[in-house]
Design a protein around this motif. Structure first.
Motif, PDB file in Angstrom:
ATOM      1  N   HIS A  36      -1.030   8.972   9.015  1.00  0.00           N
ATOM      2  CA  HIS A  36      -1.889   8.284   8.426  1.00  0.00           C
ATOM      3  C   HIS A  36      -1.938   7.377   8.369  1.00  0.00           C
ATOM      4  O   HIS A  36      -1.442   6.775   9.647  1.00  0.00           O
ATOM      5  N   LYS A  60       0.831   5.651   0.391  1.00  0.00           N
ATOM      6  CA  LYS A  60      -0.068   7.359   0.084  1.00  0.00           C
ATOM      7  C   LYS A  60       0.607   8.258  -0.401  1.00  0.00           C
ATOM      8  O   LYS A  60       2.160   8.022   0.352  1.00  0.00           O
ATOM      9  N   GLN A  64       0.765  -1.567  -0.070  1.00  0.00           N
ATOM     10  CA  GLN A  64      -0.069   0.220   0.019  1.00  0.00           C
ATOM     11  C   GLN A  64       0.917   0.986   0.447  1.00  0.00           C
ATOM     12  O   GLN A  64       1.983   1.113   0.421  1.00  0.00           O
TER      13      GLN A  64
END
Length: 263
Positions: free
Chosen positions: A166, A139, A137
């Motif tokens: 986050h 960001k 993942q």
């Protein structure tokens, strides 16, 4: 290594080889001891914390990562795991990783990434695997629009810091490890002036072009009820064999580990 169960503490280094062209100090390892003043430093506690993997490597950004199990409503519950700790879950449970990054206002970065085991990362037959892993993942951030806030307690001196938070949610089906990294792509200004990289003459040195980066050591997940990260994604064994002996020497049985000469 983590996927094979070879768990070691990752540390940052300055990679210094020369007296003047590569000054030390821009690669630091932050170790969580639970105290913040020099007079309370304890060498034994430092050793224990490093062995427990409570460390973050960085050339500037200060990164902290914690994790908690989520209940059926998606609310964090149970003990808060620090870097190096293990979160125990039941089948179907999710885990939330909380990421906090602080940096000087001028220090930019634009990627938060979460890594875990992925197929294809193995290195076989003595050949290296130089392909950078793909994040499980990530960001993306705008490096020119990072949130900033005032730094308190500076005795009248005014300064601001970047502060980014986050979360990553994961749902491991088996024992797993998770590593968070802060990275900077080519879209981020480099940190010229912080380091030098060769090319010195009598009056000056060429500036280095490193960019902000940091990594945390793993947080582990126990998904099989054993209470520990002890079932590994890669189970293949590795064999150690001595090289063939010259014909002039009498044969002897192979053994593990090899002698220093054989190695």
């Amino acid at each position: 290594f983590l996927s094979r169960g070879l768990v070691r503490t990752g540390t940052a280094v300055s990679d210094t080889h020369n007296a003047f062209t590569s000054p030390s100090g821009y690669g630091r390892t932050f170790v969580k001891l639970g105290v913040d003043t020099v007079d309370r430093f304890d060498g034994a506690a430092m050793t224990a914390a490093l062995k427990a993997h409570r460390a973050v490597g960085s050339n500037g950004p200060f990164l902290t990562v914690t994790a908690q199990k989520l209940d059926g409503a998606g609310t964090p519950t149970g003990p808060v795991a620090q870097v190096g700790d293990t979160v125990s879950i039941a089948s179907g449970d999710k885990v939330r990783l909380f990421v906090d990054v602080q940096a000087p206002e001028w220090m930019k970065f634009d990627r938060l990434e979460l890594f875990t085991h992925a197929e294809g990362r193995e290195a076989w037959n003595g050949d290296g695997n130089g392909k950078f892993p793909t994040a499980a993942q990530s960001k993306s951030l705008d490096p020119m629009a990072l949130p900033v806030e005032a730094v308190p307690g500076l005795n009248g001196f005014s300064a601001r810091k970047v502060h980014v938070t986050h979360t990553f949610d994961v749902q491991p089906a088996a024992d797993a490890w998770f590593v968070v990294m802060v990275r900077s792509t080519g879209a981020v200004p480099d940190m010229q002036g912080l380091m030098f990289r060769g090319g010195c003459n009598a009056t000056s040195c060429n500036q280095g072009s490193g960019r902000a980066a940091a990594f945390a050591n793993p947080i582990f997940v126990d998904a099989d009820g054993s209470g520990a990260y002890d079932t590994f994604a890669l189970k293949q064994g590795l064999t150690v064999r001595a090289p063939p002996r010259p014909a002039a020497l009498p044969p002897r049985a192979l053994h593990v580990p090899p002698t220093l000469d054989e190695a």
